[in-house]
Motif scaffolding. Structure first.
Motif, short mmCIF file in Angstrom:
data_model
loop_
_atom_site.label_atom_id
_atom_site.label_comp_id
_atom_site.label_asym_id
_atom_site.label_seq_id
_atom_site.Cartn_x
_atom_site.Cartn_y
_atom_site.Cartn_z
N ALA A 118 0.84 -1.19 0.00
CA ALA A 118 0.00 0.00 0.00
C ALA A 118 0.88 1.24 0.00
CB ALA A 118 -0.90 0.00 1.23
N ILE A 119 0.84 1.97 -1.11
CA ILE A 119 1.60 3.21 -1.23
C ILE A 119 0.62 4.30 -1.64
CG2 ILE A 119 3.36 4.43 -2.57
CD1 ILE A 119 4.88 1.81 -2.82
N VAL A 120 0.67 5.41 -0.92
CA VAL A 120 -0.22 6.53 -1.21
C VAL A 120 0.55 7.56 -2.03
CG1 VAL A 120 -1.66 8.35 -0.23
CG2 VAL A 120 -1.40 6.15 0.99
N ASP A 121 0.09 7.80 -3.26
CA ASP A 121 0.75 8.81 -4.09
C ASP A 121 0.34 10.20 -3.62
OD1 ASP A 121 2.50 7.69 -6.13
OD2 ASP A 121 0.71 6.60 -6.78
N ARG A 122 1.34 10.99 -3.27
CA ARG A 122 1.09 12.36 -2.83
C ARG A 122 2.20 13.24 -3.40
NH1 ARG A 122 0.36 14.56 3.36
NH2 ARG A 122 -0.50 16.56 2.74
N PRO A 123 2.14 13.46 -4.72
CA PRO A 123 3.29 14.07 -5.39
C PRO A 123 3.55 15.51 -4.96
CG PRO A 123 1.45 13.75 -6.92
CD PRO A 123 1.07 13.07 -5.65
N ILE A 124 4.83 15.80 -4.75
CA ILE A 124 5.26 17.19 -4.57
C ILE A 124 5.46 17.81 -5.95
CG2 ILE A 124 6.35 16.85 -2.32
CD1 ILE A 124 9.07 16.68 -3.84
N THR A 125 5.61 19.11 -5.97
CA THR A 125 5.82 19.81 -7.24
C THR A 125 7.14 19.37 -7.87
OG1 THR A 125 4.57 21.72 -6.44
CG2 THR A 125 6.09 22.09 -8.28
N TYR A 126 7.04 18.84 -9.07
CA TYR A 126 8.25 18.47 -9.81
C TYR A 126 8.04 18.96 -11.25
CZ TYR A 126 12.64 15.88 -10.18
OH TYR A 126 13.97 15.54 -10.31
N ALA A 152 3.97 14.53 8.80
CA ALA A 152 3.99 14.19 7.37
C ALA A 152 3.51 15.38 6.54
CB ALA A 152 3.11 12.96 7.11
N ASP A 153 2.47 16.06 7.03
CA ASP A 153 1.96 17.23 6.29
C ASP A 153 3.01 18.33 6.18
OD1 ASP A 153 -0.48 16.15 5.75
OD2 ASP A 153 -1.55 17.20 7.37
N ALA A 154 3.66 18.61 7.32
CA ALA A 154 4.67 19.68 7.31
C ALA A 154 5.85 19.31 6.42
CB ALA A 154 5.14 19.95 8.74
N THR A 155 6.24 18.03 6.45
CA THR A 155 7.36 17.60 5.61
C THR A 155 6.98 17.71 4.14
OG1 THR A 155 8.06 16.08 7.34
CG2 THR A 155 8.93 15.69 5.13
N TRP A 156 5.75 17.29 3.83
CA TRP A 156 5.29 17.39 2.44
C TRP A 156 5.35 18.84 1.97
CZ3 TRP A 156 1.84 19.94 -0.55
CH2 TRP A 156 1.62 19.42 -1.84
N ARG A 157 4.83 19.75 2.80
CA ARG A 157 4.82 21.16 2.39
C ARG A 157 6.24 21.70 2.24
NH1 ARG A 157 0.53 21.43 6.15
NH2 ARG A 157 1.94 22.24 7.76
N TYR A 158 7.13 21.26 3.10
CA TYR A 158 8.52 21.72 3.03
C TYR A 158 9.18 21.24 1.73
CZ TYR A 158 13.27 22.73 4.58
OH TYR A 158 14.54 23.23 4.67
N PHE A 159 9.00 19.96 1.41
CA PHE A 159 9.61 19.40 0.20
C PHE A 159 8.96 19.94 -1.08
CE2 PHE A 159 11.12 15.11 2.23
CZ PHE A 159 12.06 15.81 2.96
N ASP A 160 7.70 20.35 -0.95
CA ASP A 160 6.96 20.80 -2.14
C ASP A 160 7.57 22.07 -2.74
OD1 ASP A 160 4.70 20.63 -3.95
OD2 ASP A 160 3.90 22.38 -2.89
#
Ligand SMILES: [Zn+2]
Length: 235
Positions: free
Chosen positions: A37-45, A85-93
């Motif tokens: 189970a992998i959830v796709d939550r792409p950052i801006t690329y 996880a949310d904060a990390t996602w926003r940071y990496f985005d």
């Protein structure tokens, strides 16, 4: 799933024999990757991030670099050092690095990221394609898939669920990319210097890392020992 072809004491002795299993379908596609189970939550690329990625590769790896693709040879595990996880996602985005991270910012404005992020409950998020370069480990980004884990060494030590998720993800990635030979923790990366995988044109650009720590690596390695992945070079 129960074994439907196994002995079943409820079947009367005089019942007809079960039909033989159907022959394998020769036109069937090859076996799929192991289910995970992998959830796709792409950052801006986007184009801009790709351009920064190529600029980073030219500066640090190969002056003739012209793309963002990598051929995975390693998996590097990390922890985020706090947050969520949310904060990390926003940071990496964000495509560009914050200037406060001076050592890293001086080496290029491409922001850090990783291909995967594992939350404290073991949820695995895929932030970007496995074969696109992420900036997560000096010297090894061109060959390494990065896996971040939400947590740190003190206040929020990594969880058993993260151990299991990382092990399952390593197994999944090794099946998808058989050329992967190494599994290391970020804190071990300097020991890879001298290995053919290690490539950093600036001899002064090195960072000291403590994540995710030997205890976590020992637990994950114990669960994937059968894969025969190598650790850092032993000197
Ligand atoms: Zn790290």
């Amino acid at each position: 799933m129960p074994d439907e072809l196994g002995p079943d004491k409820h079947v009367p002795k005089d019942s007809p024999p079960a039909a033989p299993p159907a022959p394998p379908d020769k036109s069937a596609p090859p076996p799929a990757e192991p289910p995970l189970a992998i959830v796709d939550r792409p950052i801006t690329y986007d184009e801009a991030r790709m351009a920064r990625t190529i600029a980073y590769r030219r500066a640090h790896q190969d002056p003739a670099a012209s793309g963002v693709e990598i051929e995975p040879r390693m998996i590097i595990l990390h922890h985020t050092g706090g947050g969520s996880a949310d904060a990390t996602w926003r940071y990496f985005d964000r495509p560009t690095i914050e200037s406060a991270r001076k050592t890293i910012a001086d080496a290029g404005d491409l922001n850090v990221s990783s291909q995967f992020l594992v939350d404290r409950d073991g949820t695995i998020f895929r932030l970007m394609p496995e074969t696109s370069m992420a900036r997560h480990c000096v010297g090894l980004n061109h060959v390494a898939i990065g896996v971040e884990n939400v947590g740190d060494l003190d206040q929020h030590p990594l969880t058993d669920a993260q151990v299991e998720a990382d092990a399952a993800l390593v197994r999944h990635l090794k099946a998808r990319f058989p050329a992967i030979t190494h599994l290391i923790g970020h804190h071990e990366y300097l020991a890879m210097e001298g290995h053919p995988y290690f490539l950093e044109r600036d001899p002064k650009y090195r960072t000291r890392k403590a994540d995710p720590g030997p205890a976590f690596m020992t637990k994950v390695r114990a669960r994937v020992a059968d894969l025969g992945l190598e650790g850092p070079l032993v000197r």
